[in-house]
Structure formats: structure tokens, C-alpha cells
Design an enzyme around this catalytic site. Structure first.
Site, mmCIF file in Angstrom:
data_model
loop_
_atom_site.group_PDB
_atom_site.id
_atom_site.type_symbol
_atom_site.label_atom_id
_atom_site.label_comp_id
_atom_site.label_asym_id
_atom_site.label_seq_id
_atom_site.Cartn_x
_atom_site.Cartn_y
_atom_site.Cartn_z
ATOM 1 N N GLU A 117 55.301 35.817 83.798
ATOM 2 C CA GLU A 117 55.751 36.961 84.729
ATOM 3 C C GLU A 117 55.070 38.317 83.997
ATOM 4 O O GLU A 117 54.716 39.218 84.431
ATOM 5 C CB GLU A 117 57.029 37.144 84.852
ATOM 6 C CG GLU A 117 57.796 36.050 85.880
ATOM 7 C CD GLU A 117 57.176 36.065 86.987
ATOM 8 O OE1 GLU A 117 56.411 37.145 87.616
ATOM 9 O OE2 GLU A 117 57.460 34.972 88.130
ATOM 10 N N ASP A 257 50.867 27.384 92.359
ATOM 11 C CA ASP A 257 50.038 28.130 93.062
ATOM 12 C C ASP A 257 48.857 28.609 92.374
ATOM 13 O O ASP A 257 47.890 28.724 92.614
ATOM 14 C CB ASP A 257 50.764 29.357 94.075
ATOM 15 C CG ASP A 257 51.728 29.939 93.360
ATOM 16 O OD1 ASP A 257 51.993 29.869 91.898
ATOM 17 O OD2 ASP A 257 52.601 30.621 93.851
ATOM 18 N N GLU A 350 61.685 31.622 102.599
ATOM 19 C CA GLU A 350 61.206 30.970 101.475
ATOM 20 C C GLU A 350 60.708 29.506 101.471
ATOM 21 O O GLU A 350 59.873 29.082 100.905
ATOM 22 C CB GLU A 350 62.405 31.228 100.314
ATOM 23 C CG GLU A 350 61.758 30.973 98.743
ATOM 24 C CD GLU A 350 60.758 31.796 98.489
ATOM 25 O OE1 GLU A 350 60.275 33.103 98.885
ATOM 26 O OE2 GLU A 350 60.420 31.753 97.101
ATOM 27 N N GLU A 371 52.125 37.455 100.063
ATOM 28 C CA GLU A 371 51.279 36.373 100.414
ATOM 29 C C GLU A 371 50.572 36.531 101.908
ATOM 30 O O GLU A 371 49.138 36.240 101.950
ATOM 31 C CB GLU A 371 51.723 34.880 100.098
ATOM 32 C CG GLU A 371 52.076 34.422 98.628
ATOM 33 C CD GLU A 371 53.115 35.132 98.020
ATOM 34 O OE1 GLU A 371 54.040 35.699 98.956
ATOM 35 O OE2 GLU A 371 53.138 35.290 96.761
HETATM 36 C C1 DMJ Z 1 53.799 37.446 92.691
HETATM 37 O O1 DMJ Z 1 54.603 37.662 91.461
HETATM 38 C C2 DMJ Z 1 52.492 36.677 92.178
HETATM 39 O O2 DMJ Z 1 51.755 36.831 93.315
HETATM 40 C C3 DMJ Z 1 52.769 35.360 91.819
HETATM 41 O O3 DMJ Z 1 51.491 34.499 91.713
HETATM 42 C C4 DMJ Z 1 53.732 34.407 92.821
HETATM 43 N N1 DMJ Z 1 53.954 35.243 93.735
HETATM 44 C C5 DMJ Z 1 54.819 36.529 93.461
HETATM 45 C C6 DMJ Z 1 54.970 37.342 94.639
HETATM 46 O O4 DMJ Z 1 55.566 36.594 95.838
#
Ligand code: DMJ
Length: 557
Positions: A117, A257, A350, A371
């Protein structure tokens, strides 16, 4: 992403785009101004109570009362807003923010943070803003900026390095910014946690000349890739000390992802063929083992057998990734179904259980995620189909209707009741508003070639950072897919053939049409009834017409 024409007087949608971009601009400032007024310099805004949360440190399960009294957070939402401010043309506020951060931000704090993060949000935000502040457009007054953001980024990058000191080179998920890895730190991490660091750490190395950041991220990525199964699948969680998988089931959503995203974007940014080869194998495995029509379920990395049939909000980034590799048809079909779910609930829940056709009992929330807007932006750039402008407008309207409050934008706790939660996540500023704005006004990107990190921070694609510029990204070779008349750049990923036929053809993997394949009646795969749909060439299963009017191997929802 390179955009030839931004706003054109001939664009029949220019009035709508102007109206919508102004609407999104106001959304951003409503969120940003409230953050600055009620939460800054702390991390994130609580818009219902107009207070703050230091979420970056809370992510480490460290309770606020255990933080030093003078701790004021990391200005996370301000860092996340930097590039958005520039995209909105607000050079004055960008400059004010850069100078404030230069003088006040410190990472020498006793706070346990999540490496992934902190990398995508803070390091990515700083590196991107540094590049934007120093590029040839002279956005800052001469003399006011002397690489302070890069100095901060380098300091942060160095504080990351002890996390990689493991027997495998895979980094710990958590690190204390002041003291490094703490005693008895947990050894479990996720695939995205150790496989999505290369853009930010690589950029930091290129900018500072210190190769250590890129080297550790590259080493971790290679180690992770070496742990793939014989099916080219990876799991979701693993142990950084033993290099053993913990959770063998995975998909394209949470925990995995951005791993896929960083392989292809790493290839675009650094031109490494190695990343392309990894991506190609990984992508084909995803399409083979996870894809079910427009949906992606989870599967066991060892057997390829389906495990969980769930739609998750995070998966909605996938169509945007597919645009980058030219797999427009697949992107379009998934995007339509995600948007259908958005319409059904008003926002994207979600998690939705596809096999039970019901919401997940506890994960019914929508935390202002970007997204779907992100994929909508990419698909509009690739096709210029005004349908995507409609989708964007609908997303904007829902956000304003359900989540806008006097103190900013609030997350939704439960999409069945639309009960709000007191949290405005920083990615609303760095991604959600940004992608929506760029959908309607892409002038910032005109004649530029940026890629966006997973947190929406732009990084320029520079030939000087490339080992070898991939052919598709050499500007003179660039072909955008805007209309049927223009030649399409079909990607290697666009092959739609029966895997069994592929194995047996013996002709250097030339595409072979599956014997079972019956094309849909309409080339754009639109349908009114099931009769308009044919037989899928990959699985030999009959396709049906979805509620959104699109042929595929749908699960009813
Ligand atoms: C963001 O912090 C980034 O896109 C991360 O890769 C996963 N998704 C969150 C937002 O949904």
C-alpha cells in the site's frame, strides 16, 4: 497510452464531454477541499463526522494510541491528489502541495505500514509528482522545486529495503518505517504484495541512479514467477521465508490483480521482453482456467479446477488491462457485464456469489472503488464508442446520488440499504475522479505517452528507460482502434481457438478454427435472444444472450 487527438471541434460529443468533465472536476474538489479542511495532514477523510483517519499506519494494525503523540499521518490523500491536480490544470495548488510536502513530510516515524500500500500510494505518488514537476512543461516556478519529492521518495525506498532481506528475496508485507522489520513479523504476504513493486521501485532507481530498488523488486518478481505451477498459475498468499504457497486458489481480483497489471505495464515502461514473456504465459493461463464467458472465477493453481465462483469489484480493472494488449472484444464483453451489475445494485458490490446468484453475506460494501471507471476510460480511448461516455455519466450520477455528503464522498457499507460508512479512501482522489475526468477530457494526455500505476499515478514511457522499445509502443507504429475502417492491431492474445486443436495442429501454432465453433449472428456479439448466439470456440459450449444483450458463456445474475 498515447492519444493522438484530445478535444476536437468536430467531436459530436464535445458538449457532453465539457459538461461531464466540469461535473467531475467539482466532484474532485468537493472531496479534496473537504479533506484539506477536515483531515489534512492526516491520511484520509472521514466525511460523515468531518474527522480524519491515519489509515496508512492503521493498516499495520497499530492502534492510533500506540503512535507517537506528535504523529500527524503521512498526508496520504494529498500525495494521492498531486497528479490529479495537474490533470485538472491546477498548477498553483500542485505547487503549494509539492512545497508543503517538501518541507513537512517525514518518514522517520515509528509506524508499521503495509509495503504494497505504501509503495503504490506514497512512493508512486511522490515519484510520479516528481517527474511531473520536473518535466519540460516547467509546471513549477523556476527555483521553487529542487527535487525534494525525489529526496523523500529515495528516503522511503531505503526504508523499504530491509523488507526484502528474507531467504527468498520475497518481501515481508509489513515494515516499520523507523525500525525496519520488527521481531516476529508475520511472514505471510500476497502475490500482488510482492509482485507489484517494479513500476515504482524501478522508476525510483532510474531517477536516482541507485539500482538497489529495482533490483530487489525484480528479484522478488522473478522468485514469485518461479513459484508458478505447471499450468502457469499462481496462488494468492505465500510465506516469504519458506517460499511455500499458503492459499493455492487464485483469480484476477484481490491479492493478485496488480501482479498481472505490473507484468504488462513493466514491459511497457521498461521494455523488458522478460516481462512480456511472463505476462503472455500468465494471461493465457488466466483466460484458459479462470475465464467463463465474460466472468472470471477462481481456480486452484495446481489443478486448474474452479474453486470460487465470485465476481469481485476489483476484477473490474481487467478489461482496462485487456485494452493495453489489444484484446478489445474480450474487454468489451466483460465490461458490459460489470456495468450491468453496477446498474443492478447502483454501484459495484465488493463480492457477488455467481453460483448462488446472491451477494456475499458480509462483503456488500462499495468503498468508492475506481476499477469500473478505469476500464471505461480505457475502452473509450480504444474504441471512441460513445456508449462508454454513457457508462461514465451513469457512474458519476450514482456516485453523486448515493455517496456525496456535505463533508466529501462516503463509502457504502451495504449496497442493499445504501447505508454509508465514514471513510473517503485516498484512491477516490488518485483514481476514481481521475479516470472519470480523463474519460471526458483527455487533453492532459494529448501527445504524451503515460502509463498509470495501479494507483492511477502517471509515469511517462521514456525511450531512455527502455532496454528495447516494444514495437506496439513506437509512436510511428501506433494504431489506435477508433473505427471499423481503421486497421485493427490484433494482439497475440486475441486468438480464439479450441485448445485441443491448438495442441494437435502441428503447424507452428498457426491459429486453427475449432470444429465446434458457430459464430454469433452479429459480429459485435449483440443479441436479442439466445438464437442470436453461437457455440464458443474455446470450450465448445453454447453461448447465450445476457441480460445486457450480449452473447457469451454467461452465468445468470
Ligand atoms: C487501489 O488501491 C489500487 O488500484 C489497488 O491495486 C487495488 N485497488 C485499489 C482501489 O480499489
Amino acid at each position: 497510452m498515447f492519444i493522438h487527438n484530445s478535444t476536437s471541434k468536430l467531436d459530436p460529443y464535445s458538449v457532453k464531454k465539457k459538461r461531464m468533465s466540469e461535473k467531475v472536476r467539482k466532484m474532485f474538489y468537493h472531496a479534496y477541499n473537504n479533506y484539506m479542511m477536515h483531515a489534512f495532514p492526516h491520511d484520509e477523510l472521514k466525511p460523515l463526522t468531518k474527522t480524519f483517519t491515519d489509515s496508512l499506519s492503521e493498516l499495520g494494525n497499530l492502534k492510533l494510541e500506540h503512535l507517537p503523540q506528535e504523529y500527524n499521518g503521512s498526508s496520504l490523500s494529498l500525495i494521492e491528489s498531486l497528479s490529479s491536480l495537474l490533470i485538472l490544470g491546477n498548477h498553483t495548488e500542485f505547487e503549494r502541495a509539492v512545497l508543503w510536502l517538501s518541507e513537512n513530510l517525514t518518514f522517520d516515524v515509528d509506524a508499521r505500514i503495509n509495503l504494497f500500500e505504501c509503495n503504490i500510494r506514497v512512493l508512486g505518488g511522490l515519484v510520479s509528482a516528481h517527474i511531473l514537476a520536473t518535466d519540460s512543461t516547467n509546471r513549477l516556478n523556476k527555483g521553487t522545486y529542487e527535487n525534494q519529492l525525489l529526496v523523500l521518495a529515495e528516503d522511503l525506498g531505503q526504508r523499504f529495503l530491509p523488507a526484502f532481506d528474507t531467504p527468498t528475496g520475497l518481501p515481508y508485507a509489513w515494515i516499520n518505517l523507523k525500525y525496519g522489520v520488527i521481531k516476529n513479523e508475520i511472514t505471510e504476504t500476497s502475490t500482488s504484495g510482492c509482485g507489484s513493486l517494479i513500476l515504482e521501485m524501478g522508476a525510483l532507481s532510474r531517477l536516482t541512479g541507485d539500482p538497489r530498488f529495482e533490483n530487489v523488486a525484480l528479484h522478488a518478481l522473478r522468485k514469485l514467477w518461479s513459484m508458478r505451477s505447471s499450468l502457469n498459475l499462481l496462488g494468492t498468499t505465500l510465506d516469504v521465508e519458506t517460499g511455500e504457497w499458503i492459499e493455492h486458489s487464485s483469480g484476477i481480483g484481490a491479492g493478485v490483480d496488480s501482479f498481472y497489471e505490473y507484468l504488462i505495464k513493466g514491459h511497457i515502461l521498461f521494455g523488458r521482453e522478460e516481462f512480456w514473456r511472463m505476462f503472455q504465459s500468465a494471461y493465457l493461463a488466466v483466460q484458459k482456467y479462470f475465464r467463463y464467458g465474460p466472468w472470471y472465477h477462481e481456480a486452484d493453481m495446481r489443478t486448474g479446477k474452479a474453486t470460487f465462483w465470485q465476481l469481485t469489484s476489483l476484477q473490474a480493472f481487467w478489461p482496462g488491462l485487456q485494452v493495453l494488449i489489444g484484446d478489445i472484444a474480450a474487454a468489451n464483453s466483460s465490461h458490459r457485464e460489470f456495468f450491468h451489475v453496477w446498474n443492478k445494485f447502483g454501484v459495484l458490490p465488493e463480492r457477488y456469489l455467481l453460483d448462488h446468484q446472491m451477494l456475499h453475506p458480509t462483503e456488500k460494501y462499495y468503498p468508492l472503488r475506481p476499477e469500473l471507471a478505469e476500464s471505461t476510460f480505457y475502452l473509450y480511448q480504444a474504441t471512441k464508442d460513445p456508449w462508454y461516455l454513457e457508462v461514465g455519466e451513469s457512474i458519476v450520477d450514482s456516485l453523486n446520488f448515493y455517496t456525496r455528503v456535505e463533508g466529501g464522498y462516503a463509502s457504502i457499507r451495504d449496497v442493499t440499504t445504501m447505508e454509508l460508512e465514514d471513510h473517503q479512501h485516498s484512491f477516490f482522489l488518485s483514481e476514481t475522479c481521475k479516470y472519470l475526468y480523463l474519460l471526458f477530457d483527455d487533453s492532459f494526455l494529448a501527445n504524451q505517452n503515460y502509463i498509470f500505476t495501479t494507483e492511477g499515478h502517471p509515469l511517462p514511457v521514456l525511450s531512455s528507460w527502455h532496454e528495447k522499445l516494444p514495437e506496439a509502443y513506437i509512436l510511428s507504429n501506433f494504431t489506435s482502434i477508433k473505427s471499423e475502417e481503421q486497421p485493427k492491431r490484433s494482439s497475440a492474445m486475441s486468438l480464439r481457438i479450441c485448445p485441443a486443436a491448438m495442441l494437435n495442429n502441428g503447424h507452428n501454432n498457426e491459429p486453427v478454427e475449432s470444429a465446434c465453433h458457430i459464430p454469433d449472428t452479429h459480429a459485435d456479439h449483440r443479441c436479442v435472444t439466445d438464437k442470436d448466439c453461437g457455440v464458443d470456440s474455446t470450450s465448445c459450449r453454447r453461448r447465450s444472450c445476457s441480460m445486457a444483450g450480449y452473447c457469451g458463456l454467461w452465468l445468470l445474475i
